[in-house]
Write a protein that holds these residues in place. Structure first.
Motif, PDB file in Angstrom:
ATOM      1  N   THR A 125      34.378   8.838 -13.163  1.00 44.60           N
ATOM      2  CA  THR A 125      33.592   8.319 -12.042  1.00 44.60           C
ATOM      3  C   THR A 125      32.288   9.084 -11.864  1.00 44.60           C
ATOM      4  O   THR A 125      31.209   8.482 -11.733  1.00 44.60           O
ATOM      5  CB  THR A 125      34.417   8.384 -10.747  1.00 44.60           C
ATOM      6  OG1 THR A 125      35.585   7.569 -10.896  1.00 44.60           O
ATOM      7  CG2 THR A 125      33.611   7.893  -9.561  1.00 44.60           C
ATOM      8  N   LEU A 158      33.571   6.014  -2.217  1.00 40.98           N
ATOM      9  CA  LEU A 158      33.294   7.303  -2.849  1.00 40.98           C
ATOM     10  C   LEU A 158      32.685   8.293  -1.858  1.00 40.98           C
ATOM     11  O   LEU A 158      32.827   9.507  -2.025  1.00 40.98           O
ATOM     12  CB  LEU A 158      32.376   7.110  -4.055  1.00 40.98           C
ATOM     13  CG  LEU A 158      33.040   6.414  -5.252  1.00 40.98           C
ATOM     14  CD1 LEU A 158      31.998   6.006  -6.284  1.00 40.98           C
ATOM     15  CD2 LEU A 158      34.070   7.329  -5.891  1.00 40.98           C
ATOM     16  N   GLY A 162      35.252  10.742  -2.833  1.00 40.12           N
ATOM     17  CA  GLY A 162      34.705  11.259  -4.076  1.00 40.12           C
ATOM     18  C   GLY A 162      34.515  12.765  -4.055  1.00 40.12           C
ATOM     19  O   GLY A 162      34.655  13.426  -3.017  1.00 40.12           O
ATOM     20  N   SER A 170      26.383   8.916  -4.983  1.00 42.30           N
ATOM     21  CA  SER A 170      26.596   7.688  -4.204  1.00 42.30           C
ATOM     22  C   SER A 170      25.494   7.524  -3.163  1.00 42.30           C
ATOM     23  O   SER A 170      24.950   6.430  -2.966  1.00 42.30           O
ATOM     24  CB  SER A 170      27.972   7.721  -3.524  1.00 42.30           C
ATOM     25  OG  SER A 170      29.011   7.731  -4.477  1.00 42.30           O
TER      26      SER A 170
END
Length: 218
Positions: A125, A158, A162, A170
């Motif tokens: 990610t 996220l 995240g 993001s």
């Protein structure tokens, strides 16, 4: 396959990177990336390209190879988690050199990177977000990122769950989208009940305070 593995081991050292490039080995490495008989060979080729692209002159030369970036994007789609990560890191390094951004976008990277954000098994990610954040600097990249209906909800999640790096990228992506079409992105953010609390939390706490505040004033 042994040869491309040896190239990867040699490429760890900067002096060797220059020698590999000057010897004309890149075309063979790209050939392995495209046509390696095993996934291991393809992934070792991607790791070698990732290593080489740490040098600026290599970013230019590898980006100029017409088959290199499409082969990296294909591995990003088909590889193991390790191979995907090496491909994403190679694309990130290449995207630092601005002319390579449009090449990466034209090779279909944006859709693949967004798909990887939804794939927990891929476990890359943060790497995918880093590449997407760089591709905002290309007009076509911004357009493709903006056209994704899935991205904003993913970014909101996220912001909550995240990593620190993931949250930062993001925010970077959301801010970039806001600058282009504030009203559309604002509607998407407000439609999600989790978005405002997440932004308020980031604006109030931690190293992302300033960037989060900029987004909230957007």
């Amino acid at each position: 396959e042994h040869a491309v593995t040896a190239m990867f081991n040699l490429s760890i050292y900067d002096n060797n990177k220059v020698l590999i490039m000057s010897a004309g080995a890149v075309d063979k490495i790209v050939q392995f990336l495209e046509q390696g008989k095993t996934m291991e060979a393809r992934e070792n080729a991607a790791a070698t390209i990732f290593s080489l692209t740490m040098l600026d002159e290599c970013k230019v030369q590898i980006g100029a190879r017409p088959r290199a970036v499409p082969a990296l994007v294909l591995l990003l789609k088909e590889g193991t988690p390790i191979g995907k990560r090496d491909a994403a890191t190679a694309l990130f390094n290449l995207a630092v050199y601005n002319p390579n951004k449009s090449i990466i976008v034209n090779s279909g990277a944006v859709d693949v990177l967004i798909e990887l954000l939804m794939d927990d098994k891929a476990s890359i990610t943060d790497d995918a977000l880093s590449v997407l954040a760089l591709l905002l600097g290309c007009s076509k990249g911004l357009q493709e990122i903006r056209n994704s209906r899935e991205l904003v909800p993913l970014l909101i999640d996220l912001l909550r769950f995240g990593s620190v790096k993931g949250k930062e990228n993001s925010i970077t992506l959301l801010l970039g989208l806001c600058k282009e079409e504030t009203e559309v992105v604002a509607r998407r953010l407000l439609a999600n009940p989790r978005s405002v609390p997440s932004l308020q939390s980031l604006a109030a706490h931690g190293s992302l305070r300033e960037l989060g505040g900029r987004l909230m004033h957007c």
